[in-house]
Enzyme design. Structure first.
Site, mmCIF file in Angstrom:
data_model
loop_
_atom_site.group_PDB
_atom_site.id
_atom_site.type_symbol
_atom_site.label_atom_id
_atom_site.label_comp_id
_atom_site.label_asym_id
_atom_site.label_seq_id
_atom_site.Cartn_x
_atom_site.Cartn_y
_atom_site.Cartn_z
ATOM 1 C CE LYS A 79 -24.804 52.586 107.561
ATOM 2 N NZ LYS A 79 -26.067 52.989 106.994
ATOM 3 C CB SER A 159 -27.055 56.513 108.207
ATOM 4 O OG SER A 159 -27.395 55.299 107.222
ATOM 5 C CB SER A 183 -29.212 55.036 104.980
ATOM 6 O OG SER A 183 -29.696 56.200 105.961
#
Lengths: 495, 486
Positions: A79, A159, A183
């Protein structure tokens, strides 16, 4: 090459150890899949094929010597919130679009130490603020899943939407995520994969771009809980560079998978039965309860009385911290600097140009709730409610070992269906947020498809540092659900 | 207590002053990073990624800074809070790389204490300490040197500071000065702050208000920021109080605001309106756990504290028989007291005190040296005093020897030998010199015998002169009396 995309992280690890495949060919297959699919999915912000090949070659050398850590040669995605030394780290924000950190986050350093191969940096909501992955300055991510009756682009959740999509589409065998209010769990559910938000303090936050420091926690996302367990064991551990990291030994998570749930007490929090809950979600929840019961668990009705205050509390605490954490992006040291006559003018113009709407909205809300006239009314009260929410969980865990809930109130929805009201978007986190506020661990496993053909997830919430119990219970759900569906967009072709 | 008053048209006014002193903690590294806290390096050479506020960087607390704050609290006889916490003080300020300062706000590490002050006129007072908390210093940025670029020096960013907040107990500029001197002395004794105001390692924010004597409560105060010398603090108070009195007397109201002191113009000027302060947004720093101390650890630090100024004065008075005034001078700085004890331990204490406070300090002043780089060592001075005590030289010669020691760095005995300054104690030689003097001054001898006894000093002087100052003064006295009587 198709069979190379059928590997799970665990089976690839075993094949690599047995020298049945090489790390380089596994990596090349995944790089090819990225080439083929990701211009469309947009799950990567930065691809690092050369770095990946170099790491794969080194992995092969180690494997040839009979050495190599538990992730040796495994293609992973990171990420883009984790700082990676020498590789651009953007947090999906324009303001960090050219930022190349001279340091490595502890989590990614741990993964590299264990031999992980990094294919690139994965897309996310800007500064991890969002539940759709549509707030990224680098464009939204397309969920590889499709409605059975439509070709519409679906959101992967957020997210960690890039992580969810890349894992689901077979572009990587596992990915790092971060979870502040859901997330990891919500995009895992939307993308039909597994994801774990470990106990706060379990994974170091050092080198992870901060959103809300008292909530942010890194965790793994992969196709199975076994894969997540292997990754988590590598990511977790005490780090003296993070004062909130906890010095508790990291157990063998993989070994916990087969423990079963016999004699385990599973709590069903009655406050999570929201009025107007999607009947399909409700049915899945009932199914989950039945699976655990069949496997020998005792089902217990429990109460978490402050649940309804979870979301508002979260949006006060998280945004207060976010407004503070993002103050450093002022155009003096990061991002494209706008020229204005005054210093304040320069800051204003730089931040106006550098941040997207959602980030600006959250900074403004966070600044407001901390301002001295409102501090007591909002922030201080939210802190008190947070304590009550944590006590809710502590009391519940006196009676039960884990809690079972749905992960999200819906399945993936279309880019165009995105509610225009931000509050509606925030409701995506209604089931995930309380565990984040309490700091307790939670995971999501794919448990079925809804009537439109997109995945739904079940969430398990556990006691502090009892990820093993979660894995054991989660594994029972995973086995029972036998979720073998594949998304439409997949490296190995649709199943 | 001082009775400082400002006389205005409507009568007398008294002043109410509280000080917030920022004292840089003596430590090798910064409060939350491993970067060096040393002063005066090239810009940006002592900066870690943490100090620079890079994304994902986290603060970790420096335990030595905590120990220094606790020592300081103990030195101020203050309450040590076993639970304290770091808060973020959020405000958009160009010198803070993170956009917020980490500071203890709601729960400081040190609570209430007291500082005993001593004014130049000998009167004493007490100034209450409200709290002492730790916080980070800011960096320095220059945005006006170039149209498009900012220049930044983060060497100081993250350096550990103690903010020592006093009660509004101060009633005169002199008392403010006395408080600051005493505070600095304590910090230096403890070794927790070097107190160097020129280098900015100690600076004060001065809160000033005025009121009519006897008036209850406080009127609006103004804060004068970052005053960096004791003299300027005293001047700033005077000037600001005068300004406020004039405003009140003209029927106006004093606005609460932050001001700066311009010593060249002897005025304070508005810096920013205090309304901006409402923008400070505090909340507990989520990157740091609350700071919980063990009482045993505090006890250990207490047991290991150095002797503090008041204790030292009492001991010097007891062990060396110095007066209250003398102990104040000798204990003003730890190095002076150490030097003194090194000299006095094996010497005549009275002699040592007189020489330290007299000729030795005069020599330091004359040469512009401090006790740390004194041209004469404690051992050297002790040797000199030994030569007086054993009558090798007399006091007058000793002054000359000390001057020579300062000049050449030679030892006292080497100088005495080289210059042949040994005292003459040979009765015959002194008697001969006296006889010659008396013979040459027969008229004065007659006057003396006629009752003009003051002439005795003249004969002593003449004898010493004839002996080139080397005669033993006691013997000269004795022999003169005998011969004049004869």
């Amino acid at each position: 090459m198709a069979e190379l995309h059928d590997f799970t992280l665990a089976s690839a690890r075993d094949a690599l150890k047995a020298r049945e495949i090489s790390a380089l060919e596994l990596t090349e297959a995944h790089l090819e899949a990225i080439e083929k699919l990701d211009d469309r999915l947009n799950s990567f912000i930065t691809r690092t094929p050369e770095l990946a090949r170099e790491q794969a070659r080194r992995a092969d050398e180690a494997l040839a010597r009979g050495e190599g850590g538990k992730l040796c040669g495994i293609p992973l995605g990171i990420k883009d919130l984790f700082a990676t030394k020498g590789t651009r780290t953007t947090a999906a924000s324009r303001i960090l679009s050219n930022f190349i950190p001279p340091y490595e986050s502890t989590v990614t350093a741990n993964l590299q130490k264990d031999g992980g191969v990094f294919l690139g940096k994965l897309n996310l909501d800007e500064f991890a603020m969002g539940s759709t992955n549509l707030t990224s300055a680098f464009g939204g991510v397309e969920n590889p899943w499709k409605y059975s009756d439509s070709d519409a682009r679906l959101v992967p959740g957020g997210s960690s939407g890039g992580s969810g999509a890349a894992v689901a589409a077979g572009l990587v065998l596992g990915a790092t995520g971060t979870d502040t209010g859901g997330s990891i769990r919500q995009p895992a559910a939307f993308c039909g994969i597994a994801g774990i938000k470990p106990t706060y303090g379990r994974c170091s936050r050092f080198g992870t771009v901060a959103f809300a420091s008292s909530l942010d926690q890194a965790g793994p996302m992969a196709r199975t809980l076994q894969d997540c367990a292997i990754m988590l064991e590598s990511m977790a551990g005490f780090d003296p560079k993070d004062a909130t990291s906890v010095d508790v030994p990291v157990p063998d998570y993989e070994a916990a998978l087969g423990r079963g749930v016999k004699g385990m007490r599973v709590g069903i929090p009655r406050e999570y039965r929201l009025a107007g809950l999607d009947p399909e979600i409700d049915a899945l929840w009932e199914q989950g309860i039945a699976w655990l019961k069949e496997a020998g668990a005792e089902i217990v009705d429990v109460s978490l009385p402050h649940t309804r205050y979870g979301l508002p509390t979260y949006y006060i605490v998280a945004l207060a911290e976010a407004s503070s954490n993002l103050a450093r992006y002022d155009g003096v040291r990061f991002g494209e600097r706008q020229t204005r006559d005054t210093l304040d003018g320069m800051y204003e113009a730089t931040r106006a140009a550098g941040f997207g709407d959602e980030v600006k909205r959250r900074i403004l809300l966070g600044t407001y709730v901390l301002s001295s006239g409102y501090y007591d009314a909002y922030y201080l009260r939210a802190q008190k409610v947070r304590t009550l929410l944590r006590q809710d969980f502590q009391k519940a865990f006196e009676k039960v070992d884990v809690l079972l809930t749905p992960t999200a109130p819906s399945g993936a929805f279309g880019w165009d269906e995105k509610p225009t009201d931000p509050i509606q978007v925030y409701l995506n986190d209604v089931f995930t947020v309380p565990a984040s506020l309490a700091g307790v661990p939670a995971l999501s496993v794919p448990a079925g498809l809804n009537s439109r053909g997109v995945p739904l997830g079940l969430q398990l919430i556990g006691r502090d540092f009892e990820e093993e119990t979660l894995l054991a219970a989660g594994h029972v759900l995973e086995q029972a659900a036998n979720f073998t569906h594949r998304p439409t967009l997949h490296a190995g072709g649709a199943a | 207590m001082s009775s400082y008053r400002i006389t205005g048209e409507t009568g007398e006014w008294e002043i109410v002053v509280g000080l917030e002193v920022h004292a840089q903690i003596v430590s090798r590294s910064k409060l939350f990073s491993g970067a060096s806290a040393e002063y005066g390096a090239e810009p940006n050479t002592h900066v870690s990624l943490i100090d620079a506020g890079f994304p994902g960087m986290l603060p970790t607390l420096n335990e030595e800074c905590v120990a220094q704050a606790v020592r300081t609290g103990l030195g101020l006889k203050a309450k040590i809070n076993l639970f304290s916490r770091f808060d973020r003080k959020n405000y958009f300020y160009a010198d803070l790389p993170t956009g917020y300062q980490i500071s203890q706000f709601a729960h400081p590490i040190v609570g209430e204490g007291v500082v005993e002050t001593e004014l130049p006129d000998g009167s004493t007072g007490r100034v209450g300490i409200t709290r002492l908390h730790m916080e980070q210093d800011a960096g320095k940025s220059l945005h006006d040197q170039d149209p498009t670029r900012s220049f930044i020096d983060l060497n100081r960013a993250g350096v550990a500071l103690m903010e020592i907040v006093s009660e509004p107990d101060i009633r005169s500029p002199e008392e403010a000065g006395a408080y600051l001197r005493k505070l600095r002395q304590i910090l230096r004794y403890l070794g927790t702050c070097d107190g160097n105001m020129e280098e900015g390692s100690m600076r004060a924010d001065v809160n000033v208000s005025v009121r009519k004597p006897g008036e209850e409560g406080f009127r609006t105060r103004c804060e004068i920021k970052n005053v960096n010398s004791i003299r300027f603090v005293m001047q700033a108070i005077e000037v600001e109080a005068q300004r406020q009195v004039e405003i009140w007397e003209a029927g106006g109201t004093v606005d609460q605001e932050t001001r700066l002191f311009d010593h060249a113009k002897a005025e304070t000027r508005s810096l920013r309106n205090k309304e901006d302060a409402h923008d400070y947004r505090y909340f507990p720093d989520p990157d740091l756990l609350p700071l919980v101390l063990k009482q045993e650890w505090v006890n250990e630090l207490k047991a290991a504290l150095p002797e503090l100024p008041e204790e030292k004065r009492a001991r010097l008075e007891r062990e060396y028989g110095v007066t209250r005034y003398e102990s104040g001078v000798l204990a003003a700085e730890q190095a002076v007291a150490d030097f003194y004890e090194e000299v006095a331990r094996d010497a005549d204490a009275r002699l040592a005190t007189n020489w330290m406070l007299g000729d030795f300090f005069a020599a330091l002043n004359r040469t512009g040296r401090s006790i740390e780089d004194s041209p004469v060592s404690a051992k050297g001075l002790r040797e000199l005093l030994g030569l007086i005590s054993d009558s090798t030289i007399n006091g007058k010669i000793a002054k000359e020897v000390l001057e020579d020691m300062v000049e050449t760095g030679e030892s006292a005995s080497a100088i005495v030998d080289r210059k042949g300054l040994r005292q003459v104690t040979d009765t015959g030689a002194i008697e001969k010199a006296i006889a010659d003097i008396l013979a040459a001054n027969a008229d004065k001898v007659a006057e003396y015998k006629g009752g003009k006894e003051k002439l005795f000093g003249f004969f002593v002087g003449q004898t010493m002169k004839a002996m080139k100052g080397k005669a033993n003064p006691a013997m000269v006295n004795e022999l003169l009396k005998k011969l004049l009587a004869g």
